[in-house]
Design an enzyme around this catalytic site. Structure first.
Site, PDB file in Angstrom:
ATOM      1  N   HIS A  48      14.734   5.217  43.118  1.00 52.29           N
ATOM      2  CA  HIS A  48      13.598   6.082  42.792  1.00 52.29           C
ATOM      3  C   HIS A  48      13.173   6.775  44.087  1.00 52.29           C
ATOM      4  O   HIS A  48      12.508   6.154  44.920  1.00 52.29           O
ATOM      5  CB  HIS A  48      12.434   5.252  42.230  1.00 52.29           C
ATOM      6  CG  HIS A  48      12.776   4.506  40.969  1.00 52.29           C
ATOM      7  ND1 HIS A  48      12.556   5.029  39.717  1.00 52.29           N
ATOM      8  CD2 HIS A  48      13.329   3.283  40.775  1.00 52.29           C
ATOM      9  CE1 HIS A  48      12.953   4.151  38.791  1.00 52.29           C
ATOM     10  NE2 HIS A  48      13.427   3.085  39.413  1.00 52.29           N
TER      11      HIS A  48
ATOM     12  N   ASP B  92      14.595   5.086  32.191  1.00 50.56           N
ATOM     13  CA  ASP B  92      14.185   3.975  33.055  1.00 50.56           C
ATOM     14  C   ASP B  92      12.706   4.009  33.421  1.00 50.56           C
ATOM     15  O   ASP B  92      12.138   5.051  33.685  1.00 50.56           O
ATOM     16  CB  ASP B  92      15.011   3.930  34.340  1.00 50.56           C
ATOM     17  CG  ASP B  92      14.636   2.729  35.189  1.00 50.56           C
ATOM     18  OD1 ASP B  92      14.496   1.630  34.624  1.00 50.56           O
ATOM     19  OD2 ASP B  92      14.437   2.888  36.403  1.00 50.56           O
TER      20      ASP B  92
ATOM     21  N   ASP C 290      17.376  -0.578  42.494  1.00 47.00           N
ATOM     22  CA  ASP C 290      16.107  -0.177  41.883  1.00 47.00           C
ATOM     23  C   ASP C 290      15.077   0.107  42.982  1.00 47.00           C
ATOM     24  O   ASP C 290      13.910  -0.242  42.855  1.00 47.00           O
ATOM     25  CB  ASP C 290      15.593  -1.253  40.907  1.00 47.00           C
ATOM     26  CG  ASP C 290      14.433  -0.755  40.054  1.00 47.00           C
ATOM     27  OD1 ASP C 290      14.216   0.471  39.994  1.00 47.00           O
ATOM     28  OD2 ASP C 290      13.739  -1.593  39.453  1.00 47.00           O
TER      29      ASP C 290
ATOM     30  N   PRO D  70       4.740  -1.652  39.720  1.00 45.86           N
ATOM     31  CA  PRO D  70       5.898  -2.519  39.938  1.00 45.86           C
ATOM     32  C   PRO D  70       6.986  -1.831  40.760  1.00 45.86           C
ATOM     33  O   PRO D  70       7.174  -0.630  40.647  1.00 45.86           O
ATOM     34  CB  PRO D  70       6.401  -2.777  38.513  1.00 45.86           C
ATOM     35  CG  PRO D  70       6.008  -1.534  37.767  1.00 45.86           C
ATOM     36  CD  PRO D  70       4.715  -1.062  38.386  1.00 45.86           C
TER      37      PRO D  70
END
Ligand SMILES: [Zn+2]
Length: 432
Positions: free
Chosen positions: A63, A152, A306, A324
């Site tokens: 990300h 996602d 991630d 998160p």
């Protein structure tokens, strides 16, 4: 055009073999390989003595927060951290503001990515605005270069939509439907794993079965449609069993796991606080054991981080309220190497498979994760297996510092990174 580079004195480890050879890189490709010393004086010498020379790592779940979240990370800071971590290619997730769900946004993002220090690709959403109502234009996005489709951050709840997505991508070469597998009603409001730690802290939990329910359904849909399905950041023993069975049945199913799910459990969340919060959450000791077994026996194909930066102010909100996610792209090589290769669990070639060649294949990134043989693109990490370092979030390249490895020492560190034939990290430092 870059000047020729000679990678000298190292041991090449790729999917073919381990061998003591030097590499000559010219114009972005491996021009030749030969006995140590063969290419002395033929280009800029890059010292690989006592080091592993491997295909650059490929992180298929990052990300980088472009567009819309640039206070936490952007393509350039994300790519720089990736390069320092030996990663030469990565795939961004589409949960941006706005969502990466159409050709215009994909072109904007890819044109920004052109000047990043490593090869940054993007996924696109499965449903428009990840709202779970209407499918994106898969063919147009595929034409624009997208291979990975995922909502996602959210799951695709509707079975009908998931089935249609698997069907619509069937005819698109290399396309894969990737799922954040947590049933949304089952995890609604949940903060960490539903278990003893959540109970002790009085926090709502996210049950392990929420993953199994989605993976089971999706595998059935993959069987029905013949579509390609990938499980993002798998976190439970339950899902490893399901994917193992699916693979035995010959289905086109793959899975990835994060370094943190391979090492940390819900018990670590009390110590880590918000830095230990992610979705799916850190689980149980038995899940860590099952994920490790699955990685080692080939049920899990890839490690992906991630990488999820959050500005320090956001992570200060505490376990219940902080968003998160954890950093990972800069530390993956060290954490996985030290735990698995130094730990005697994994061969060096298997390390290359799960961090480079197999993730590249899942995301259809043909220029990365290839054997280091003449004619192939020069995307290479030189890794020093004996170098010990201590991870400090504030020293990482990311704009954020939410690493779960704060203060921990790992043995094994990236020394140099060559992306598209350019030396982008030299002796552990970005070259510009
Ligand atoms: Zn996710």
């Amino acid at each position: 055009m870059a000047n020729p580079i000679v990678i000298a004195g190292g041991t090449v480890v790729d999917q073919l073999s381990e061998r003591r050879v030097d590499l000559l890189l010219i114009n972005g490709v491996i021009a030749d390989s030969g006995e140590p010393g063969t290419f002395d004086g033929r280009g800029e010498s890059v010292d690989a003595s006592d080091a592993i020379v491997m295909p650059g790592l490929v992180d298929i779940q990052v990300h980088f927060r472009t567009p819309g979240g640039e206070e936490s990370e952007d393509i350039y800071s994300g790519a720089a951290g990736a390069a320092l971590g030996g990663v030469t290619a990565c795939v961004m997730m589409p949960n941006t503001i706005p969502t990466i769900d159409n050709v215009e946004i994909v072109s904007d993002v890819l044109s920004l990515a052109r000047t990043a220090v490593c090869d940054v690709r993007t996924s696109a959403a499965i449903t428009v605005d990840r709202a779970g109502e209407r499918l994106v234009d898969f063919a147009a996005l595929h034409h624009a270069g997208v291979r990975v489709f995922t909502d996602d951050g959210w799951v695709v709840d509707e079975a009908d939509l998931m089935e249609a997505a698997l069907r619509e991508t069937l005819g698109l070469p290399g396309a894969v439907i990737s799922q954040h597998a947590e049933h949304s009603e089952m995890v609604a409001g949940g903060v960490i794993n539903a278990g003893s730690v959540a109970e002790r802290l009085g926090l709502p939990g996210r049950p392990r079965e929420a993953e199994a329910v989605i993976v089971e359904r999706d595998i059935a849909l993959a069987a029905k449609t013949g579509g390609r399905y990938h499980v993002l950041h798998m976190s439970t023993s339950l899902a490893t069993e399901q994917v193992r069975r699916a693979k035995h049945s010959g289905l086109r199913v793959t899975a990835e796991v994060t370094p943190q799910h391979l090492i940390l459990t819900e018990d670590d969340v009390e110590r880590l606080g918000a830095a230990g919060k992610m979705n799916p959450p850190l689980r149980l000791t038995e899940d860590v054991a099952a994920l490790r077994t699955a990685l080692l026996d080939g049920t899990i194909d890839a490690v992906a981080t991630d990488h999820a930066p959050h500005h320090p102010d956001l992570k200060k909100m505490g376990l219940a309220d902080a968003p998160p996610g954890m950093l990972g792209v800069e530390t993956m090589a060290s954490v996985v190497w030290d735990t698995f290769v130094n730990g005697g669990l994994m061969t060096r070639q298997h390390f290359v498979a799960v961090t480079s060649s197999q993730p590249a294949r899942i995301a259809s990134i043909g220029e990365h994760g290839q054997p280091l043989t003449p004619g192939n693109p020069a995307n290479i990490a030189v890794f020093d297996p004996a170098k010990t370092w201590s991870i400090d979030g504030s020293s990482l390249q990311s704009k954020s510092m939410n690493t779960p490895w704060q203060g921990q020492r790992f043995t094994g560190q990236v020394r140099h990174t060559i992306c598209r034939g350019q030396l982008v990290v030299h002796e552990g430092v970005l070259t510009n």
